[in-house]
Design an enzyme around this catalytic site. Structure first.
Site, mmCIF file in Angstrom:
data_model
loop_
_atom_site.group_PDB
_atom_site.id
_atom_site.type_symbol
_atom_site.label_atom_id
_atom_site.label_comp_id
_atom_site.label_asym_id
_atom_site.label_seq_id
_atom_site.Cartn_x
_atom_site.Cartn_y
_atom_site.Cartn_z
ATOM 1 N N TRP A 178 35.005 44.007 12.526
ATOM 2 C CA TRP A 178 35.419 44.659 13.760
ATOM 3 C C TRP A 178 34.682 46.001 13.865
ATOM 4 O O TRP A 178 34.594 46.741 12.872
ATOM 5 C CB TRP A 178 36.941 44.885 13.764
ATOM 6 C CG TRP A 178 37.389 45.603 14.986
ATOM 7 C CD1 TRP A 178 37.565 45.069 16.237
ATOM 8 C CD2 TRP A 178 37.681 47.000 15.092
ATOM 9 N NE1 TRP A 178 37.943 46.048 17.113
ATOM 10 C CE2 TRP A 178 38.025 47.249 16.445
ATOM 11 C CE3 TRP A 178 37.675 48.064 14.192
ATOM 12 C CZ2 TRP A 178 38.379 48.511 16.911
ATOM 13 C CZ3 TRP A 178 38.016 49.329 14.660
ATOM 14 C CH2 TRP A 178 38.367 49.543 16.009
ATOM 15 N N ASP A 345 42.893 46.141 31.840
ATOM 16 C CA ASP A 345 42.887 45.556 30.490
ATOM 17 C C ASP A 345 44.298 45.164 30.061
ATOM 18 O O ASP A 345 45.221 45.041 30.881
ATOM 19 C CB ASP A 345 42.237 46.550 29.512
ATOM 20 C CG ASP A 345 41.451 45.851 28.423
ATOM 21 O OD1 ASP A 345 42.084 45.331 27.485
ATOM 22 O OD2 ASP A 345 40.203 45.804 28.510
ATOM 23 N N ASP A 346 44.467 44.996 28.792
ATOM 24 C CA ASP A 346 45.719 44.580 28.146
ATOM 25 C C ASP A 346 46.900 45.458 28.575
ATOM 26 O O ASP A 346 46.729 46.653 28.820
ATOM 27 C CB ASP A 346 45.491 44.733 26.629
ATOM 28 C CG ASP A 346 46.526 44.003 25.820
ATOM 29 O OD1 ASP A 346 47.456 43.429 26.413
ATOM 30 O OD2 ASP A 346 46.380 44.002 24.578
ATOM 31 N N ARG A 425 46.925 40.673 13.933
ATOM 32 C CA ARG A 425 47.262 41.501 15.102
ATOM 33 C C ARG A 425 48.578 41.029 15.741
ATOM 34 O O ARG A 425 48.669 40.855 16.953
ATOM 35 C CB ARG A 425 46.133 41.467 16.135
ATOM 36 C CG ARG A 425 46.077 42.737 16.973
ATOM 37 C CD ARG A 425 45.206 42.623 18.200
ATOM 38 N NE ARG A 425 45.088 43.928 18.846
ATOM 39 C CZ ARG A 425 44.828 44.116 20.127
ATOM 40 N NH1 ARG A 425 44.638 43.087 20.921
ATOM 41 N NH2 ARG A 425 44.740 45.323 20.622
ATOM 42 N N LYS A 459 38.367 39.239 31.888
ATOM 43 C CA LYS A 459 37.934 39.540 30.513
ATOM 44 C C LYS A 459 38.799 38.641 29.642
ATOM 45 O O LYS A 459 40.015 38.825 29.587
ATOM 46 C CB LYS A 459 38.173 41.023 30.202
ATOM 47 C CG LYS A 459 37.834 41.426 28.768
ATOM 48 C CD LYS A 459 38.066 42.941 28.589
ATOM 49 C CE LYS A 459 37.825 43.417 27.171
ATOM 50 N NZ LYS A 459 38.141 44.848 27.009
ATOM 51 N N TRP A 460 38.188 37.665 28.987
ATOM 52 C CA TRP A 460 38.911 36.617 28.251
ATOM 53 C C TRP A 460 38.798 36.949 26.767
ATOM 54 O O TRP A 460 37.731 36.777 26.180
ATOM 55 C CB TRP A 460 38.271 35.269 28.587
ATOM 56 C CG TRP A 460 38.913 34.049 28.026
ATOM 57 C CD1 TRP A 460 39.257 33.830 26.726
ATOM 58 C CD2 TRP A 460 39.264 32.856 28.738
ATOM 59 N NE1 TRP A 460 39.801 32.574 26.596
ATOM 60 C CE2 TRP A 460 39.814 31.949 27.813
ATOM 61 C CE3 TRP A 460 39.151 32.454 30.066
ATOM 62 C CZ2 TRP A 460 40.252 30.677 28.170
ATOM 63 C CZ3 TRP A 460 39.586 31.179 30.427
ATOM 64 C CH2 TRP A 460 40.133 30.306 29.494
ATOM 65 N N ASP A 461 39.907 37.378 26.199
ATOM 66 C CA ASP A 461 39.881 37.885 24.825
ATOM 67 C C ASP A 461 40.388 36.829 23.847
ATOM 68 O O ASP A 461 40.992 35.819 24.247
ATOM 69 C CB ASP A 461 40.763 39.142 24.751
ATOM 70 C CG ASP A 461 40.262 40.158 23.738
ATOM 71 O OD1 ASP A 461 39.567 39.750 22.794
ATOM 72 O OD2 ASP A 461 40.577 41.352 23.893
ATOM 73 N N ASN A 463 41.779 37.438 19.860
ATOM 74 C CA ASN A 463 41.798 38.404 18.752
ATOM 75 C C ASN A 463 42.109 37.842 17.377
ATOM 76 O O ASN A 463 41.846 38.493 16.379
ATOM 77 C CB ASN A 463 42.761 39.546 19.076
ATOM 78 C CG ASN A 463 42.102 40.584 19.962
ATOM 79 O OD1 ASN A 463 41.178 41.268 19.545
ATOM 80 N ND2 ASN A 463 42.531 40.671 21.206
ATOM 81 N N CYS A 508 35.161 37.938 25.195
ATOM 82 C CA CYS A 508 35.514 39.057 24.318
ATOM 83 C C CYS A 508 36.319 38.508 23.158
ATOM 84 O O CYS A 508 37.024 37.514 23.297
ATOM 85 C CB CYS A 508 36.346 40.066 25.109
ATOM 86 S SG CYS A 508 36.956 41.434 24.129
ATOM 87 N N ASP A 530 33.868 46.700 20.146
ATOM 88 C CA ASP A 530 34.813 47.762 20.500
ATOM 89 C C ASP A 530 34.245 49.114 20.064
ATOM 90 O O ASP A 530 34.744 50.156 20.472
ATOM 91 C CB ASP A 530 36.158 47.542 19.794
ATOM 92 C CG ASP A 530 37.009 46.511 20.532
ATOM 93 O OD1 ASP A 530 36.638 46.104 21.646
ATOM 94 O OD2 ASP A 530 38.038 46.092 19.976
HETATM 95 C C1 GLA Z 1 40.420 43.674 22.027
HETATM 96 C C2 GLA Z 1 39.214 44.008 22.901
HETATM 97 C C3 GLA Z 1 39.379 45.367 23.523
HETATM 98 C C4 GLA Z 1 40.664 45.434 24.321
HETATM 99 C C5 GLA Z 1 41.834 45.086 23.416
HETATM 100 C C6 GLA Z 1 43.112 44.989 24.204
HETATM 101 O O1 GLA Z 1 40.433 44.403 20.863
HETATM 102 O O2 GLA Z 1 38.028 43.933 22.170
HETATM 103 O O3 GLA Z 1 38.281 45.652 24.363
HETATM 104 O O4 GLA Z 1 40.590 44.550 25.400
HETATM 105 O O5 GLA Z 1 41.623 43.838 22.755
HETATM 106 O O6 GLA Z 1 44.191 44.696 23.412
#
Ligand code: GLA
Length: 718
Positions: A178, A345-346, A425, A459-461, A463, A508, A530
């Site tokens: 990361w 965003d989130d 996470r 923005k499709w994340d 994690n 993402c 990030d």
């Molecule tokens: C990930 C993305 C970030 C942001 C966070 C939101 O870490 O890489 O850019 O969108 O999630 O929780």
């Protein structure tokens, strides 16, 4: 008469036998050849991979080479491409040439499909090659067909196997973590195996991404050397095996990682492996990158030839702490700067378990009522009022245990039922092999689009990697999960693209923990990291620039590294797909004025930076500076980005030669992206030079300052 026909048939079949024994299959691009030939026993060999031959007749002089798709259980001593287990415990496979077809898919794109079959075991393999001639790119995969009546268990099922014979080999690999993505390391390959692989499932390229650079003979530079760039188009576990044998031959096997992935192929079923993509250049890494970028924009990247939105993201500016008023205000800032889109965003969803931190709400995709009483609709309407577009963050394949989704569907989650749950996470991965989960994930996008048709961007994340692997849906077929999970994701993305082809989407994964060319056939761009410290970004963007074009590489200006000026941060981000993720209110008037101008420049220069050719002039790995040039394909217009990172005392600065220009053309050289009132320190700023001079002598791009940058535009003056 009858006798004559008989004679003719005999001669023809004899000829067929002879030609069968000497089958030559040439997979060519404008500058490269991959040549396959059958041996007298009908087995197919790779005779050559390299620079294209001028005379077809020379091909006959090539040695036979190694078998093209080596199978387990026969006479080979090293890693095979295919291992299959048959009923009764048999496992050897011998593949012999059956036939091949050549199809012109479009004037400069040719597909070759070679069918091989085992006479004894009712298994066939189709090797499929697509040659993109103008870009010198070849995309290849294997299709394995169970032609028998009983199931076959596939243990290894590579997409490709390529053979090389050279004095030395140098492998450049990518590693990271990361906020540390795309670190490049080059090492010589010695006897034995070097394996690059991942077993993370989703977020598969967290620690290493599915691409490599292989130099043959000498280590390639930007301008010299025989070099192959390879990448696997698979959004899951991958494995590259580089194995050098006792004679110095190298084989490169690419495909899905067979780790916990034995796959049962039922009667009549075909297993289609992912595409392995390569480009070969005898002129070094610069040309290989340019070819790959051109190919990606034209054939692979979603909406690869369209423009992109410069956006303002609120993640770093607010994290989870926002409401309607704050967002409305930020949208005003985005419009003022001349940006195209605001990206929320989130943190906008969840009611029973509001998403006010990363430990709740994931899975419940309804706007949080007390935070956003007007819902997403209010936000898209505000954006419209301000004359910009609106986009939104989702992480649809994941769930927090603290969510309504988890309460309703604990059986949709991947985890070993008799073990404690493990959270990465604070979340778990949904089981994408389950069609009900696929419907649900598609429904998130579809639901939002139906409710707010003005949504222009996602923005499709993603994690979390897959841990505690077990699918309630697949039951006794657990070793299919890593593969079916990815196929499930593709099913959803196919449906999204069928219904919403114009939607821009950013890939993402906690930075770029998921990045490959199959995913990019659905996504318009990816979030490179990030880590937005501009110094780190110079390295990360440099690393990705070998494989991915600038317009796909999202780069935002944030508050990371406040020691760097806003100009320096913006100049770095402008080498990719420029965006902002910063409180613009906290900027000085001069910084805001500068940003407005930089955004306008970015849009004006999009045909050069986003759609032009890339030249890496000075690598940041080499020392204290870095420089990159973009040039329009006709050589009339160019932009140079130059950075002084941490120059050392009394350094002797050299001029930097430019590339890709027309020697006869005269260019006006002008520094742009200057802060209000800043005087250019570029020697010769405003002067006109010939391309010849600029490429033979160059410009004084660098200075002795720390974290200083220059953006220089060159325009044909004639
Ligand atoms: C990930 C993305 C970030 C942001 C966070 C939101 O870490 O890489 O850019 O969108 O999630 O929780």
């Amino acid at each position: 008469m009858k006798n004559r026909i008989l004679l003719l048939t005999t001669v023809l079949s004899l000829l067929a036998c002879v030609s069968y024994a000497q089958k030559v299959i040439r997979i060519s691009t404008d500058n490269t050849d991959l040549i396959l030939r059958t041996a007298p026993d009908g087995r197919l060999h790779q005779s050559y991979l390299g620079e294209r031959f001028l005379a077809e007749s020379d091909i006959a002089h090539l040695p036979m080479g190694k078998e093209v798709y080596i199978t387990h259980g026969m006479e080979d001593y090293f890693e095979p491409a295919l291992e299959a287990h048959f009923d009764g415990g048999k496992s050897s496979v011998v593949l012999a040439y059956v036939d091949h077809t050549v199809n012109t898919l479009s004037p400069k794109v040719v597909e070759t499909v070679v069918t091989l079959r085992d006479e004894l075991r009712a298994i066939a393999v189709r090797l499929c090659y697509t040659a993109y001639q103008e870009q010198d790119v070849v995309k290849m995969h294997a299709e394995i067909v169970n032609e028998g009546r009983k199931p076959v268990e596939l243990v290894r099922y590579a997409s490709s196997m390529l053979h090389f014979r050279s004095s030395d080999y140098f492998l450049t690999e990518y590693s990271g973590d990361w906020a540390e993505e795309a670190t490049m390391t080059t090492t010589p390959l010695t006897f034995g195996k070097k394996v690059l692989d991942t077993k993370l499932g989703s977020r598969a390229s967290f620690f290493t991404s599915s691409q490599f650079i292989l130099s043959l003979g000498e280590q390639a530079t930007e301008h010299t050397g025989n070099v192959l760039f390879g990448t696997l188009a698979w959004t899951g576990n991958f494995r590259f095996t580089f194995e050098k044998d006792q004679e110095g031959n190298l084989r490169v096997i690419s495909g899905i990682n067979p780790y916990f992935s034995n796959y049962e192929l039922k009667k009549g079923e075909t297993f289609v492996t992912p595409d392995f993509i390569y480009t070969f250049s005898s002129k070094g890494m610069g040309e290989a990158s340019r070819h790959l970028h051109r190919w990606a924009r034209k054939y692979q990247l979603h909406q690869g030839e369209d423009d992109r939105y410069c956006l303002l993201n609120n993640w770093e500016a607010t994290y989870f702490n926002f409401d309607e008023e704050k967002l409305d205000h930020l949208m005003g800032n985005a419009a003022e700067l001349g940006l195209d889109l605001f990206l929320l965003d989130d943190g906008w969803f969840g009611n029973k378990y509001p998403r006010s931190s990363d430990n709740a709400g994931l899975g419940d995709w309804q706007a949080t009522r007390d935070k956003l009483p007007g819902g997403v609709g209010h936000l898209t309407a505000t954006a419209k009022e301000k004359g910009i577009r609106f986009g939104i963050w989702i992480e649809p394949e994941m769930v927090n245990p603290k969510s309504e989704l988890y309460e309703k569907h604990p059986d949709w989650v991947i985890h070993q039922p008799d073990r404690e749950e493990y959270y990465f996470r604070n979340q778990l991965v949904l089981d994408m092999s389950n069609p009900a989960v696929q419907d649900y994930v598609f429904g998130i996008v579809d639901g939002l689009m139906t409710e707010c048709p003005d949504l222009a961007f996602f923005k499709w994340d993603c994690n979390s990697p897959i841990t505690n692997i077990w699918s309630p849906y697949l039951k006794e077929k657990q070793t299919h999960l890593y593969v079916e999970h990815v196929r499930g994701l593709y099913n959803v993305l196919e449906r999204v693209r069928a219904k919403y082809p114009d939607l821009r989407m950013m890939l993402c994964s906690g930075g770029s923990g998921r990045i490959d060319y199959k995913a990019l056939s659905y996504f318009t761009e990816f979030w490179a990291s990030d880590n937005t410290d501009p110094v780190a970004r110079i390295f990360i963007q440099y690393g990705y620039s070998f494989f991915y074009p600038a317009k796909a590489t999202c780069a935002h200006v944030t508050s990371w590294n406040r020691n760097a000026s806003v100009k320096f941060r913006t100049d770095v981000a402008m080498m990719g797909k420029l965006g902002f993720d910063i409180r613009t209110d906290e900027m000085t008037d001069a910084e805001r004025t500068y940003c407005k101008e930089a955004i306008a420049n970015c849009k004006r220069l999009a045909p050069v930076i986003w759609d032009g050719d890339l030249y890496r002039l000075v690598s940041p790995y080499e020392g204290n500076h870095a420089a990159t040039q973009f040039c329009s394909p006709d050589g009339q217009h160019a932009v140079v980005f130059a950075f002084d990172i941490h120059p050392s005392h009394a350094e002797r600065l050299q001029t930097v030669k430019l590339e890709g220009l027309n020697p006869q053309t005269r260019y006006k050289v002008e520094e742009i992206n200057l802060m209000p009132g800043q005087r250019s320190r570029l020697r010769g700023n405003g002067s006109t030079y010939s391309g010849d001079f600029l490429m033979k002598v160059g410009l004084n791009l660098f200075s002795e300052g720390t974290m200083q940058s220059k953006v220089i535009e060159l325009k044909a003056a004639d």
